[in-house]
Design a protein around this motif. Structure first.
Motif, mmCIF file in Angstrom:
data_model
loop_
_atom_site.group_PDB
_atom_site.id
_atom_site.type_symbol
_atom_site.label_atom_id
_atom_site.label_comp_id
_atom_site.label_asym_id
_atom_site.label_seq_id
_atom_site.Cartn_x
_atom_site.Cartn_y
_atom_site.Cartn_z
ATOM 1 N N SER A 141 0.821 -1.212 0.000
ATOM 2 C CA SER A 141 0.000 0.000 0.000
ATOM 3 C C SER A 141 0.856 1.264 0.000
ATOM 4 C CB SER A 141 -0.930 0.002 1.221
ATOM 5 O OG SER A 141 -0.179 -0.067 2.428
ATOM 6 N N ALA A 142 2.075 1.182 0.571
ATOM 7 C CA ALA A 142 2.955 2.349 0.630
ATOM 8 C C ALA A 142 4.106 2.256 -0.369
ATOM 9 C CB ALA A 142 3.508 2.496 2.043
ATOM 10 N N ALA A 143 3.983 1.360 -1.353
ATOM 11 C CA ALA A 143 5.093 1.098 -2.271
ATOM 12 C C ALA A 143 5.503 2.336 -3.057
ATOM 13 C CB ALA A 143 4.718 -0.026 -3.229
ATOM 14 N N LEU A 144 4.540 3.060 -3.563
ATOM 15 C CA LEU A 144 4.854 4.236 -4.372
ATOM 16 C C LEU A 144 5.544 5.315 -3.548
ATOM 17 C CD1 LEU A 144 4.742 5.756 -7.021
ATOM 18 C CD2 LEU A 144 2.394 6.453 -6.460
ATOM 19 N N ALA A 145 5.025 5.584 -2.368
ATOM 20 C CA ALA A 145 5.627 6.591 -1.501
ATOM 21 C C ALA A 145 7.047 6.198 -1.129
ATOM 22 C CB ALA A 145 4.776 6.776 -0.248
ATOM 23 N N PHE A 146 7.272 4.906 -0.874
ATOM 24 C CA PHE A 146 8.609 4.460 -0.511
ATOM 25 C C PHE A 146 9.565 4.562 -1.690
ATOM 26 C CE2 PHE A 146 11.848 1.106 0.070
ATOM 27 C CZ PHE A 146 12.496 1.681 1.145
ATOM 28 N N ALA A 147 9.096 4.196 -2.886
ATOM 29 C CA ALA A 147 9.952 4.287 -4.076
ATOM 30 C C ALA A 147 10.426 5.721 -4.278
ATOM 31 C CB ALA A 147 9.181 3.799 -5.301
ATOM 32 N N ARG A 148 9.505 6.658 -4.138
ATOM 33 C CA ARG A 148 9.862 8.072 -4.282
ATOM 34 C C ARG A 148 10.852 8.496 -3.192
ATOM 35 N NH1 ARG A 148 5.272 10.000 -3.169
ATOM 36 N NH2 ARG A 148 4.391 9.857 -5.264
ATOM 37 N N HIS A 149 10.594 8.068 -1.974
ATOM 38 C CA HIS A 149 11.420 8.463 -0.836
ATOM 39 C C HIS A 149 12.835 7.920 -0.959
ATOM 40 C CE1 HIS A 149 12.446 9.651 3.213
ATOM 41 N NE2 HIS A 149 12.687 8.403 3.565
ATOM 42 N N ILE A 150 12.976 6.651 -1.327
ATOM 43 C CA ILE A 150 14.319 6.071 -1.383
ATOM 44 C C ILE A 150 15.116 6.664 -2.539
ATOM 45 C CG2 ILE A 150 13.709 4.037 -2.786
ATOM 46 C CD1 ILE A 150 15.691 2.440 -1.084
ATOM 47 N N ARG A 151 14.462 6.932 -3.656
ATOM 48 C CA ARG A 151 15.182 7.527 -4.792
ATOM 49 C C ARG A 151 15.696 8.922 -4.422
ATOM 50 N NH1 ARG A 151 15.471 6.675 -10.505
ATOM 51 N NH2 ARG A 151 17.129 8.088 -11.180
ATOM 52 N N GLU A 152 14.856 9.711 -3.806
ATOM 53 C CA GLU A 152 15.244 11.069 -3.432
ATOM 54 C C GLU A 152 16.317 11.066 -2.343
ATOM 55 O OE1 GLU A 152 11.536 12.792 -2.338
ATOM 56 O OE2 GLU A 152 10.898 13.141 -4.412
ATOM 57 N N THR A 153 16.190 10.151 -1.380
ATOM 58 C CA THR A 153 17.149 10.101 -0.282
ATOM 59 C C THR A 153 18.519 9.644 -0.760
ATOM 60 O OG1 THR A 153 15.364 9.605 1.283
ATOM 61 C CG2 THR A 153 17.621 9.171 2.013
ATOM 62 N N LEU A 154 18.562 8.628 -1.612
ATOM 63 C CA LEU A 154 19.840 8.150 -2.137
ATOM 64 C C LEU A 154 20.552 9.260 -2.903
ATOM 65 C CD1 LEU A 154 18.890 4.553 -3.319
ATOM 66 C CD2 LEU A 154 20.303 5.162 -1.362
ATOM 67 N N ALA A 155 19.802 9.986 -3.720
ATOM 68 C CA ALA A 155 20.401 11.094 -4.465
ATOM 69 C C ALA A 155 20.944 12.156 -3.516
ATOM 70 C CB ALA A 155 19.367 11.701 -5.408
ATOM 71 N N GLY A 156 20.228 12.385 -2.433
ATOM 72 C CA GLY A 156 20.642 13.399 -1.476
ATOM 73 C C GLY A 156 21.871 13.024 -0.669
ATOM 74 N N THR A 157 22.198 11.727 -0.615
ATOM 75 C CA THR A 157 23.377 11.281 0.125
ATOM 76 C C THR A 157 24.574 11.060 -0.798
ATOM 77 O OG1 THR A 157 22.648 8.966 -0.045
ATOM 78 C CG2 THR A 157 22.015 10.185 1.931
ATOM 79 N N GLY A 158 24.438 11.442 -2.065
ATOM 80 C CA GLY A 158 25.547 11.319 -2.999
ATOM 81 C C GLY A 158 25.731 9.941 -3.588
ATOM 82 N N ILE A 159 24.732 9.088 -3.467
ATOM 83 C CA ILE A 159 24.791 7.747 -4.061
ATOM 84 C C ILE A 159 24.123 7.807 -5.426
ATOM 85 C CG2 ILE A 159 24.045 5.346 -3.850
ATOM 86 C CD1 ILE A 159 24.130 5.724 -0.811
ATOM 87 N N GLY A 160 24.865 7.491 -6.479
ATOM 88 C CA GLY A 160 24.318 7.510 -7.824
ATOM 89 C C GLY A 160 23.378 6.346 -8.038
ATOM 90 N N VAL A 161 22.212 6.593 -8.625
ATOM 91 C CA VAL A 161 21.226 5.559 -8.903
ATOM 92 C C VAL A 161 21.162 5.381 -10.424
ATOM 93 C CG1 VAL A 161 18.832 4.829 -8.641
ATOM 94 C CG2 VAL A 161 19.917 6.185 -6.842
ATOM 95 N N GLN A 162 21.539 4.192 -10.896
ATOM 96 C CA GLN A 162 21.579 3.923 -12.335
ATOM 97 C C GLN A 162 21.440 2.427 -12.594
ATOM 98 O OE1 GLN A 162 25.727 5.686 -12.031
ATOM 99 N NE2 GLN A 162 26.027 4.310 -13.774
ATOM 100 N N PRO A 163 21.054 2.035 -13.821
ATOM 101 C CA PRO A 163 20.877 0.607 -14.118
ATOM 102 C C PRO A 163 22.153 -0.183 -13.908
ATOM 103 C CG PRO A 163 19.877 1.969 -15.830
ATOM 104 C CD PRO A 163 20.675 2.891 -14.962
ATOM 105 N N ALA A 164 22.015 -1.414 -13.460
ATOM 106 C CA ALA A 164 23.178 -2.253 -13.168
ATOM 107 C C ALA A 164 24.083 -2.423 -14.376
ATOM 108 C CB ALA A 164 22.708 -3.614 -12.660
ATOM 109 N N GLY A 165 23.486 -2.487 -15.554
ATOM 110 C CA GLY A 165 24.284 -2.703 -16.757
ATOM 111 C C GLY A 165 25.217 -1.573 -17.107
ATOM 112 N N THR A 166 25.056 -0.419 -16.490
ATOM 113 C CA THR A 166 25.910 0.714 -16.797
ATOM 114 C C THR A 166 27.210 0.729 -15.974
ATOM 115 O OG1 THR A 166 24.847 2.179 -15.165
ATOM 116 C CG2 THR A 166 23.907 2.132 -17.397
ATOM 117 N N PHE A 167 27.275 -0.113 -14.926
ATOM 118 C CA PHE A 167 28.494 -0.082 -14.111
ATOM 119 C C PHE A 167 29.048 -1.458 -13.750
ATOM 120 C CE2 PHE A 167 24.947 0.335 -11.097
ATOM 121 C CZ PHE A 167 25.250 -0.622 -10.131
ATOM 122 N N LEU A 168 28.349 -2.527 -14.079
ATOM 123 C CA LEU A 168 28.879 -3.869 -13.797
ATOM 124 C C LEU A 168 29.675 -4.404 -14.988
ATOM 125 C CD1 LEU A 168 25.881 -5.536 -11.948
ATOM 126 C CD2 LEU A 168 28.015 -4.716 -10.954
#
Length: 255
Positions: A228-255
């Motif tokens: 029920s809270a999946a969408l809110a969590f997806a938004r929250h984790i994406r924004e928080t990771l970006a705010g902590t300097g962790i790059g979010v990108q597809p696995a195929g771009t760095f593995l």
């Protein structure tokens, strides 16, 4: 720079039954694990999900499971390595057809539910999955539980592997996930879940339920799209990771 792939299990509706807010979730993830009709999904849902993922420029992956629609693929079955090989090849092929028809490219394969958990600890099943993926397309990335037999089998088969961690699940001392049958299996507090992910990415560690520290390599983190809270969590984790300097990108771009 720290980097992480954000993946989500999608395409799990079936017929007249809708599960999850796929189109909205796709705005925040970088890889989509698309059900292939065995544990969830159907041809129409697969086609639609592939199209939506391409529209949002999200990397595509097959999410093969056990043939158990009623149990949503979360019940273990007595299956042989040969049966596992065949069902994984079949499901990858089914999704690959829709991806090709839409002009896309498959990035990865991530087993679902009970099949994923069985392969995490049973070397023969892990090897069957890795062989199936390699023989279909050796360029695919195999997603598996960090430190598991599935990751080991993928590397031995010559595949690129993505070690997966979980935002909303607790861990045992051996690095396995706490079984869903236990009351403390899920992390429902968003801040706690994100803090666990940030720590795993930055330090390669998580705290097990017993209090001991578990070493975990984090290449991709799974979030679930059916709560029920999946969408809110997806938004929250994406924004928080970006705010902590962790790059979010597809696995195929760095593995």
């Amino acid at each position: 720079m720290y980097r992480i792939d954000l993946n989500c299990d999608l395409g799990e509706s079936f017929g007249a039954y809708t599960l999850g807010a796929d189109e909205e979730i796709l705005k925040y993830v970088t890889s989509a694990n698309i059900a292939c009709g065995f544990h969830a999904g159907d041809p129409g849902v697969m086609h639609k999900t592939v199209s939506l993922a391409l529209t949002h420029k999200v990397a595509l992956g097959a999410h093969p499971g056990l043939p158990d629609l009623i149990g949503f693929g979360r019940r273990e079955m007595a299956v042989s390595p040969r049966e596992v090989f065949d069902m994984v090849v079949y499901q990858i092929g089914a999704l690959a057809g829709f991806i090709q028809a839409e002009g896309g490219r498959m990035q990865h394969v991530k087993p679902h539910g009970a099949l994923y958990n069985m392969a995490a600890r049973q070397p023969q099943l892990a090897e069957a999955i890795a062989e199936a993926v390699y023989k279909v397309n050796p360029e695919l990335i195999l997603f598996g539980l960090a430190g598991s037999e599935l990751v080991k089998a993928g590397a031995q088969a010559g595949l690129r592997t993505a070690q997966e961690v979980f935002a909303d699940r607790t861990y045992q001392a051996d690095g396995s996930l706490t079984p869903r049958s236990q009351p403390d299996a899920l992390i429902t507090d968003h801040e706690q879940a994100v803090a666990q992910v940030v720590r795993m990415v930055r330090s390669g560690q998580a705290t097990a339920r017993c209090g001991t520290e578990v070493a975990l390599q984090a290449d991709t983190v799974c979030i679930h799209g059916d709560g029920s809270a999946a969408l809110a969590f997806a938004r929250h984790i994406r924004e928080t990771l970006a705010g902590t300097g962790i790059g979010v990108q597809p696995a195929g771009t760095f593995l």
